[in-house]
Design an enzyme around this catalytic site. Structure first.
Site: not given
Ligand code: IMP
Length: 428
Positions: A13-14, A16, A18, A40-43, A225, A302, A306
């Site tokens: 969740d950095e 990416k 950007k 499982n990822a989230g962009h 991830q 989800t 955080r």
């Protein structure tokens, strides 16, 4: 610059996207490739003021002219794939460019069931997974009872493989977890129902990508991830079940390491983590609550809140090392606008001894206490800054200090969610 890896340097969740945005301003990107993980990822991507979230699809699906690739290292839930595609089609997005590897492994509905019951079984030792079946699908792959996308096109082979996969799993489900057995017929029916729609998307993606690189095309390998969630290099066992580090990109795409030109580690100006596991700079006070609130730190996949903490330079140096980073992209600097003083973890103290590098064992990492250095805040809204010189002096000092201690140059800095809210610091 033909082959570029963009990956997470912390626990995910950095932001990416950007880095991808900044890359796209100078080079048209021809291919955007996912090489590990699953849905499982989230962009989150904002295009022309419209917000989109992708979980399994590469963000390139929203870039006109780019080919989106789900490579062999990804675990694919056809159900999630079609749900995501249909959501985009409904909003008028052209998804025709998508290519899926014939060798990618399949997540069937029973993988999700096993993920969730095994988490429940672990009780207080739970990993805090996304419950999407990622771990069970990867463990089937390694146990050599996995089902690949290509298997969906031959019902007889598929049935044999499903029988093999369910043999042990059903013993576990019924005898250990006290659940109903999964029917082979139901799984075969579920998976064959996706075959016809999938078939035209399926290709040898290693061949496709290597040819593209031979032709000098720009290929972006989009990480999911992050380094600290890597099954080998992360905070095991509180990790995902794949290799999000740079080396995993080569395995997950069938592209050799000599072909990669840049490896960009995306890192937040502070740290977050979802799920369980050690996190040395985690905050349990109002600073943590403020980082969470100002940074909007809620999971895209989800909806979980955080955990938040200060920047950890030990983790940055570790990420620079295990990924061979050529540069960092620092995100969310603007989230720190209101602090008087900003702590940065420069080393750990473990059993009374100062340690400057990631400790060798997880037991030591669990006992690591942050050693902080403090920086003056800038107490100014920096979201409108577009050059490094426009940043307040204290923000410049903070960024340059992080760069100095993190082990790779800072190629870009994010000061807000918009595509244009990016600064490229000057190089000496
Ligand atoms: P799994 O990948 O669902 O097996 O979950 C394993 C661990 O990785 C859990 O702590 C998850 O919260 C974490 N995780 C998985 N995907 C992401 C992500 O995209 N961002 C942040 N954490 C993630």
């Amino acid at each position: 610059m033909p082959a570029i890896v963009v990956l997470g340097a912390q626990w995910g969740d950095e932001g990416k996207g950007k880095a991808t945005d900044l890359l796209a301003t100078t080079d048209p990107i021809d291919y955007v490739v996912r090489t590990s993980g699953g849905h499982n990822a989230g962009h989150t991507i904002v295009v022309n003021g419209e917000k989109y979230a992708t979980h399994l699809l590469p963000s390139g699906i929203l870039t006109p002219g780019a080919t989106s690739v789900i490579a062999n290292g990804v675990v694919v839930s056809p159900e999630a794939l079609f749900r995501e595609l249909d959501g985009l089609i409904e909003r008028g997005v052209d998804v025709a460019s998508l290519v899926v590897s014939a060798n990618a492994h399949v997540i069937a509905s029973y993988h999700g069931v096993i993920d969730r019951v095994s988490e429940r079984f672990l009780g207080k030792n739970m990993i805090g997974t996304t419950g999407r079946g990622i771990g069970p699908a990867y463990s089937d792959k390694v146990n050599r009872v996995g089902i690949r996308i290509s298997d969906l096109f031959d019902e007889e082979t598929l049935r044999t493989k499903v029988e093999a996969a369910l043999d042990l799993r059903n013993h576990l489900l019924t005898k250990v977890y006290n659940r109903r057995a999964v029917e082979v017929d139901a799984v075969v029916e579920e998976l064959t129902s996706y075959a016809e729609r999938l078939r035209p998307m399926v290709a040898d993606t290693s061949l496709l990508l290597n040819k593209a690189l031979d032709e000098g095309k720009t290929v972006l390998f989009e990480g999911a991830q992050a380094t600290m969630l890597d099954v080998d290099h992360g905070t095991y066992p509180f990790v995902t079940s794949s290799n999000p580090v740079a080396g995993g990109v080569c395995v997950g795409a069938g592209v050799g390491p000599t072909r990669i030109d840049r490896v960009i580690g995306v890192i937040k100006a502070y740290t977050t983590r979802v799920g369980s596991g050690p996190f040395p700079t985690e905050l349990f006070d109002e600073n943590g609550e403020n980082l969470q609130r100002i940074g909007g730190e809620i999971g895209v996949s989800t909806g979980r809140t955080r955990r938040c903490g200060w920047y950890d330079a030990v983790i940055a140096r570790y990420a620079a090392r295990v990924n061979g980073l050529t540069e960092f992209f620092l995100t969310k600097l603007d989230v720190l606008d209101s602090w008087e003083r900003i702590p940065v973890c420069v080393a750990y103290e473990i059993d009374g001894v100062r340690v400057d590098e990631m400790p060798m064992t997880q037991a030591e990492f669990l006992r690591a206490k942050p050693v902080y250095e403090y920086f003056e805040g800038w107490k100014t809204d920096i979201s409108g800054c577009r050059t490094f010189e426009e940043l307040p002096k204290n923000a410049q000092v903070y960024v340059r200090a992080l760069e100095e201690m993190s082990g790779a140059p800072f190629w870009g800095i994010g000061v807000g969610p918009g595509r244009e809210q990016t600064i490229v610091p000057p190089r000496d």
